[in-house]
Design a protein around this motif. Structure first.
Motif, PDB file in Angstrom:
ATOM      1  N   ILE A 513      21.610 -42.734 -46.916  1.00 18.96           N
ATOM      2  CA  ILE A 513      22.485 -42.547 -45.760  1.00 18.96           C
ATOM      3  C   ILE A 513      21.617 -42.147 -44.569  1.00 18.96           C
ATOM      4  O   ILE A 513      20.798 -41.229 -44.678  1.00 18.96           O
ATOM      5  CB  ILE A 513      23.531 -41.438 -46.030  1.00 18.96           C
ATOM      6  CG1 ILE A 513      24.331 -41.727 -47.317  1.00 18.96           C
ATOM      7  CG2 ILE A 513      24.440 -41.229 -44.826  1.00 18.96           C
ATOM      8  CD1 ILE A 513      25.186 -42.962 -47.289  1.00 18.96           C
ATOM      9  N   ARG A 516      25.614 -40.586 -39.091  1.00 18.03           N
ATOM     10  CA  ARG A 516      26.783 -41.188 -38.464  1.00 18.03           C
ATOM     11  C   ARG A 516      26.373 -42.204 -37.405  1.00 18.03           C
ATOM     12  O   ARG A 516      25.386 -42.003 -36.693  1.00 18.03           O
ATOM     13  CB  ARG A 516      27.641 -40.097 -37.799  1.00 18.03           C
ATOM     14  CG  ARG A 516      28.127 -39.007 -38.732  1.00 18.03           C
ATOM     15  CD  ARG A 516      29.213 -39.423 -39.681  1.00 18.03           C
ATOM     16  NE  ARG A 516      30.374 -39.998 -39.036  1.00 18.03           N
ATOM     17  CZ  ARG A 516      31.534 -40.179 -39.682  1.00 18.03           C
ATOM     18  NH1 ARG A 516      31.679 -39.821 -40.969  1.00 18.03           N
ATOM     19  NH2 ARG A 516      32.553 -40.719 -39.066  1.00 18.03           N
ATOM     20  N   GLY A 525      26.374 -29.621 -42.133  1.00 18.93           N
ATOM     21  CA  GLY A 525      27.278 -30.246 -43.090  1.00 18.93           C
ATOM     22  C   GLY A 525      28.735 -30.230 -42.653  1.00 18.93           C
ATOM     23  O   GLY A 525      29.611 -30.650 -43.394  1.00 18.93           O
TER      24      GLY A 525
HETATM   25  C1  WT7 Z   1      30.100 -37.033 -43.744  1.00 22.54           C
HETATM   26  C2  WT7 Z   1      31.418 -36.594 -44.320  1.00 22.54           C
HETATM   27  C3  WT7 Z   1      31.493 -34.755 -48.549  1.00 22.54           C
HETATM   28  C4  WT7 Z   1      31.981 -33.425 -48.357  1.00 22.54           C
HETATM   29  C5  WT7 Z   1      31.346 -32.676 -47.236  1.00 22.54           C
HETATM   30  C6  WT7 Z   1      31.405 -33.341 -45.885  1.00 22.54           C
HETATM   31  C7  WT7 Z   1      27.872 -36.856 -44.397  1.00 22.54           C
HETATM   32  C8  WT7 Z   1      28.128 -36.060 -46.775  1.00 22.54           C
HETATM   33  C9  WT7 Z   1      26.221 -36.642 -47.642  1.00 22.54           C
HETATM   34  C10 WT7 Z   1      25.055 -36.915 -48.422  1.00 22.54           C
HETATM   35  C11 WT7 Z   1      24.157 -37.976 -46.537  1.00 22.54           C
HETATM   36  C12 WT7 Z   1      26.246 -37.053 -46.308  1.00 22.54           C
HETATM   37  C13 WT7 Z   1      28.173 -38.290 -44.048  1.00 22.54           C
HETATM   38  C14 WT7 Z   1      29.675 -38.382 -44.226  1.00 22.54           C
HETATM   39  N1  WT7 Z   1      27.446 -36.682 -45.780  1.00 22.54           N
HETATM   40  N2  WT7 Z   1      27.401 -36.025 -47.894  1.00 22.54           N
HETATM   41  N3  WT7 Z   1      24.931 -36.533 -49.696  1.00 22.54           N
HETATM   42  N4  WT7 Z   1      24.049 -37.591 -47.817  1.00 22.54           N
HETATM   43  N5  WT7 Z   1      25.210 -37.733 -45.758  1.00 22.54           N
HETATM   44  O1  WT7 Z   1      32.612 -34.026 -45.713  1.00 22.54           O
HETATM   45  O2  WT7 Z   1      33.171 -33.376 -43.356  1.00 22.54           O
HETATM   46  O3  WT7 Z   1      34.196 -35.413 -44.412  1.00 22.54           O
HETATM   47  O4  WT7 Z   1      31.773 -35.356 -43.747  1.00 22.54           O
HETATM   48  O5  WT7 Z   1      29.086 -36.133 -44.185  1.00 22.54           O
HETATM   49  O6  WT7 Z   1      27.830 -38.515 -42.715  1.00 22.54           O
HETATM   50  O7  WT7 Z   1      30.277 -39.397 -43.482  1.00 22.54           O
HETATM   51  P1  WT7 Z   1      33.012 -34.530 -44.274  1.00 22.54           P
END
Ligand code: WT7
Length: 649
Positions: A513, A516, A525
């Motif tokens: 990944i 965004r 996060g």
């Molecule tokens: C966004 C989602 C998933 C629960 C916590 C956040 C990023 C999340 C990863 C990962 C790279 C990640 C993405 C995604 N993201 N996990 N392991 N590696 N990017 O949830 O607030 O809905 O955010 O978090 O960009 O789209 P959220």
């Protein structure tokens, strides 16, 4: 980057993980293939681990064009029954469901068995009913990380009410907006919270929110003992209101596609969206992903450090672990209080086997030196997890070597609020790891990388990450605004779910990944829409205009970089910058506090008045060499002014 080499190197799963596994490499391949070729049969089998009141008639029942997402249609079940009651009925009532570790290391640990959890959930459920909550009603929960937060969620699920958990660190305005959006007449909160010895006046925040929106009742759990104002007829202490309620409360039979919860999350435009998850699909997805990704075995202690206010807390503190009959630790505190070894002290104290945390926490602890880790016995650890943002290889390596002593696999789990649960990850006993890559798709997940024109790209490539088929955990709509759901996720690439993330796939089929690709920033996060921060800034009387972008930040991953234009006659300065930071904090909450405020006489706009955010992003990244074509700007000289402003910082 010093460790570009490690990022490309395979790390084999340790023998221990290969021996301790539900799913080795061949099993993964076979199960993945079956989940794609025969999805109905596959998900029917996974769903059979749950107890259904009526088994589903149809398994996959969805379309992305037009958008209608349904799973397990015709089935009825209750998620609270599956997370709590069925374990008690099966003789596992004395198994510990939740271990509560308080903020204060000297405070009292609480251990709640499944039987105890059942009693507590029933007490909360009957109290809610007594206050008038009925099936389908929305209940806002804004709580510290205490077991009552889980009781409240499960109580809602039990009686068929729809919970909307609002992170305890949000401002009164943010709470009010979320209460109003889903017309939630009931609020459950605590008197106060403490995080790292810092008090948070939760009930006072709710009171302030209720100056703007109405609620029928507020149920207040006594926790810190702080003084609160109770409004007669509206506010009820939980310990009083729950006196004498009945000791039984049937689980409401819910249709698989009845709503379970709403969770607000930021997007690239407008106010936060109420992502809606339904009962059956979400139950199956969180049960199955928890089971395979964490490879949980009876007796193990599992700890996810997320807050219940985010989807990670929903899926991997409450619903995933409890449906699996696991013992989950709930931690009220923060990683660096009273000292930077707090996490490791908790791991040693409770002999935690599975530890699931976030890159931002790992980076902030890494900075404090290895001594905080090595002074504790972490030999209980068997699996480490990461979620929330890409983990940089340096932090990955520290997590692997220093915390895991090189002997423990790491699962880097990519997913989103909208996906309900984990979508891309390595499985601990099946897959070698590559630091910085989330790995392979989970069962039933069909990732596609798509270019700007919507062309699907094959092989090793990079593009925008879409998912081409529905999976059981997928959100079904945005509460009250299905059109916005369709627009946000299905209009960029018709017929596909667009995640908003950029992604690379390597020659081994591993996904990386890249972050965004929309106007969403990921701060520690947490997802924040740049538009939300901009609206907060322009509410300030001295601000004329604002544009917000993400900028690299050592600990947070991305920091909040604000370009601000002041009203005529206003003077920029450090004092005003501090005032603006405090103002945004007040409007949204501490997580939205700007990291950089860059005063500028103007913003780079096209002749039609559109702000060229690409230029602002580059300048915030200190990358002045590749600003691209700036000739379409109404005033190209603004670029030099912006660069000067950046360099002088
Ligand atoms: C966004 C989602 C998933 C629960 C916590 C956040 C990023 C999340 C990863 C990962 C790279 C990640 C993405 C995604 N993201 N996990 N392991 N590696 N990017 O949830 O607030 O809905 O955010 O978090 O960009 O789209 P959220």
């Amino acid at each position: 980057m010093a460790d570009a080499t490690i990022a490309e190197r395979w790390i084999e799963p340790p023998l221990q993980a290969r021996e301790h596994t539900l799913c080795d490499a061949d099993t993964y391949e076979a199960m993945y293939r079956r989940s794609i070729e025969e999805p109905d049969a596959f998900w029917d089998e996974q769903a059979a681990r749950l107890e259904w009141i009526t088994p589903p008639e149809t398994i996959a029942d969805w379309s992305f064009d037009p958008v209608a997402i349904r799973w397990f249609t015709g089935g009825t079940l209750n998620l609270c029954h599956n997370a709590v009651d069925r374990h008690v009925a099966a003789g596992r009532g004395e198994t510990i469901a939740l271990i509560f570790e308080p903020d204060d290391p000297a405070g009292e640990v609480r251990r709640i068995t499944y039987a105890g959890l059942q009693r507590e959930v029933i007490r909360m459920a009957n109290t809610l009913k007594q206050l008038g909550v009925a099936r389908g009603d929305r209940v806002t929960i804004t709580m510290p990380m205490i077991p009552e937060a889980a009781f409240a969620m499960l109580a809602c699920a039990r009686i068929g009410a729809v919970h909307s958990v609002v992170f305890g660190g949000f401002s009164p305005d943010a709470i009010a907006g979320r209460v109003e959006d889903c017309a939630s007449d009931w609020i459950i909160c605590a008197d106060g919270a403490v995080r790292g010895a810092k008090p948070v006046p939760l009930k006072a925040h709710v009171d302030a929110a209720l100056q703007k929106v109405a609620a029928k009742a507020v149920l207040v759990v006594r926790h810190t003992g702080v003084d609160v104002t109770m409004v007669a007829g509206r506010d009820h202490w939980y310990h009083e209101a729950s006196q004498g309620v009945a000791e039984d409360c049937p689980c409401e039979p819910m249709a698989a596609d009845d709503p379970l919860f709403i969770l607000y999350t930021s997007g690239s435009t407008g106010k936060p969206k109420g992502v809606l998850h339904t009962t059956g699909g979400y139950a199956v997805w969180t049960e199955t992903t928890f089971r395979y990704v964490f490879d949980y075995r009876p007796g193990e202690i599992y700890w996810c450090t997320a807050d219940i206010g985010w989807v990670t807390g929903h899926s991997y503190i409450v619903y995933g672990p409890l449906q699996n009959g696991a013992t989950a630790l709930m931690f009220e505190g923060v990683p660096n209080h009273p000292d930077h070894d707090r996490f490791w002290q908790v791991v040693a104290k409770h002999k935690v086997n599975i530890f699931y945390s976030a890159p931002t926490a790992i980076r902030s602890l890494m900075r404090e030196g290895d001594g905080h880790v090595t002074k504790h016995d972490l030999s209980s650890l068997r699996l480490l997890g990461s979620v929330g943002e890409p983990i940089n290889p340096e932090a990955w390596r520290w997590y692997h070597q220093v915390v895991g002593k090189g002997a423990v696999p790491i699962v880097d789990t990519w997913w989103q609020t909208e996906t309900g649960g984990i979508m891309i990850t390595t499985l601990p006993g099946a897959h070698p790891m590559k630091p910085g890559s989330a790995g392979r798709p989970f069962f039933g997940v069909c990732p596609q990388l798509v270019d700007g024109d919507g062309q699907v790209l094959d092989g090793a490539t990079e593009g925008n990450l879409c998912i081409s088929r529905s999976w059981p955990g997928q959100a079904t709509t945005i509460y009250g605004d299905h059109e916005r759901f369709v627009q946000t996720y299905f209009s960029t690439y018709p017929g596909k779910y667009f995640t908003g993330d950029g992604c690379r796939r390597d020659e081994d089929g591993y996904y990386w990944i890249t972050g965004r690709v929309d106007d969403v920033i990921n701060v520690s996060g947490h997802r924040l829409g740049t538009a939300e921060v901009e609206s907060a800034l322009v509410l300030h009387p001295r601000v004329a205009e604002a544009a917000v972008v993400g900028a690299p930040h050592d600990i947070k991953g991305q920091g909040i970089y604000c370009y601000v234009t002041l009203n005529v006659g206003e003077e920029p300065g450090e004092g005003l910058a501090a005032e603006l930071r405090a103002h945004v904090r007040q409007e949204i909450g501490p997580i939205a506090t700007p990291d950089f405020v860059h005063f500028t006489p103007g913003l780079p706009k096209t002749r039609s008045g559109k702000i060229m955010r690409r230029i602002l992003r580059k300048i915030a990244e200190n990358d002045f060499g590749s600003l691209g074509d700036t000739s379409t700007l109404a005033d190209p000289s603004i670029v030099e002014t912006l660069i000067d402003g950046r360099q002088n910082r």
